[in-house]
Design an enzyme around this catalytic site. Sequence first.
Site, mmCIF file in Angstrom:
data_model
loop_
_atom_site.group_PDB
_atom_site.id
_atom_site.type_symbol
_atom_site.label_atom_id
_atom_site.label_comp_id
_atom_site.label_asym_id
_atom_site.label_seq_id
_atom_site.Cartn_x
_atom_site.Cartn_y
_atom_site.Cartn_z
ATOM 1 N N HIS A 192 0.848 -1.198 0.000
ATOM 2 C CA HIS A 192 0.000 0.000 0.000
ATOM 3 C C HIS A 192 0.886 1.251 0.000
ATOM 4 O O HIS A 192 1.950 1.274 0.624
ATOM 5 C CB HIS A 192 -0.927 -0.007 1.219
ATOM 6 C CG HIS A 192 -1.987 1.057 1.123
ATOM 7 N ND1 HIS A 192 -1.746 2.371 1.410
ATOM 8 C CD2 HIS A 192 -3.286 0.990 0.725
ATOM 9 C CE1 HIS A 192 -2.854 3.078 1.200
ATOM 10 N NE2 HIS A 192 -3.801 2.257 0.787
ATOM 11 N N GLU A 237 -4.347 1.575 -6.929
ATOM 12 C CA GLU A 237 -4.731 2.695 -6.074
ATOM 13 C C GLU A 237 -3.858 3.895 -6.413
ATOM 14 O O GLU A 237 -2.756 4.046 -5.864
ATOM 15 C CB GLU A 237 -4.540 2.339 -4.595
ATOM 16 C CG GLU A 237 -5.409 1.206 -4.109
ATOM 17 C CD GLU A 237 -5.753 1.332 -2.628
ATOM 18 O OE1 GLU A 237 -5.163 2.187 -1.938
ATOM 19 O OE2 GLU A 237 -6.622 0.591 -2.178
HETATM 20 O O1 LIG Z 1 -7.019 0.844 1.234
HETATM 21 C C1 LIG Z 1 -7.868 1.633 0.799
HETATM 22 C C2 LIG Z 1 -7.513 2.774 0.033
HETATM 23 O O2 LIG Z 1 -6.300 3.341 0.375
HETATM 24 C C3 LIG Z 1 -8.618 3.724 -0.289
HETATM 25 O O3 LIG Z 1 -8.947 4.611 0.748
HETATM 26 P P1 LIG Z 1 -10.164 5.622 0.554
HETATM 27 O O4 LIG Z 1 -11.330 4.827 0.006
HETATM 28 O O5 LIG Z 1 -10.450 6.159 1.921
HETATM 29 O O6 LIG Z 1 -9.707 6.685 -0.417
#
Ligand SMILES: O=C[C@H](O)COP(=O)(O)O
Length: 247
Positions: A94, A164
Amino acid sequence: MLWVGTSWKMNGTRAFAREYARTLAGLDAAGLGDIQPFIIPSFTAIDVAASELEGTGILVGAQNAAWEDAGAWTGEVSIPQAMDAGATIIEMGHSERREYFGEIDRTVNLKVKAALRHGVIPLVCFGEPAEVFEAGETLPFITAQIDAALEGVEDTSRVLLAYEPIWAIGEHGRPPRREDLVRTFAALAERYGDRVEAILYGGSVNHENNQDILGIPGVGGLFIGRSAWTAEGYIRNLELAAEALRG
Ligand SMILES: O=C[C@H](O)COP(=O)(O)O
């Protein structure tokens, strides 16, 4: 099949996890159709969530794990330890871990191999920073991350990939434009679609854009933060995904 999961990041006590997982366990999972739900709490709450969700088909994961099984690795949690608590998915790579905790492609690769060796699902996150996106360099950047993560792995069929974009994540993130996601997912699907379990999207997913994103060819699920940090918010995401799947 669509994978729809959430990471709570560094949020939630064990009491919160019990309450959340109990609410989730009351859900008619069969009514969701071909959706695979999963939740990824903090390490401390994995066992509570996993025991509440036992037998429901809803998977529980860990947000990170070491590639070594045991030993002098102060502060780390190994994959067998995460499995002992009830995790069957191991998240890795991540952008928050890359930025603040020194995660690099090489360690992601070691973690992918370790997870597969132990029979759990590696969930590999990748994504570009804003300046790379603005320079139009997204594809070379993210394919380099993925190729490094999968290097030397013969059978990648159980791997989950999660795209992401860093600029889309969290409270300062902005959701990507549909056309950008269409282009990126077309390329990802062509290159990795047949080799992995699914390619998920994450970053500012909410109840308004959930179905639109799931309608993009190549998107095999959603990895959600904020809009799934309550059980009700997550359940709404699951219901929307089930509806999108039914068409
Ligand atoms: O792990 C999840 C992601 O980093 C997305 O986070 P978010 O939906 O709060 O932007």
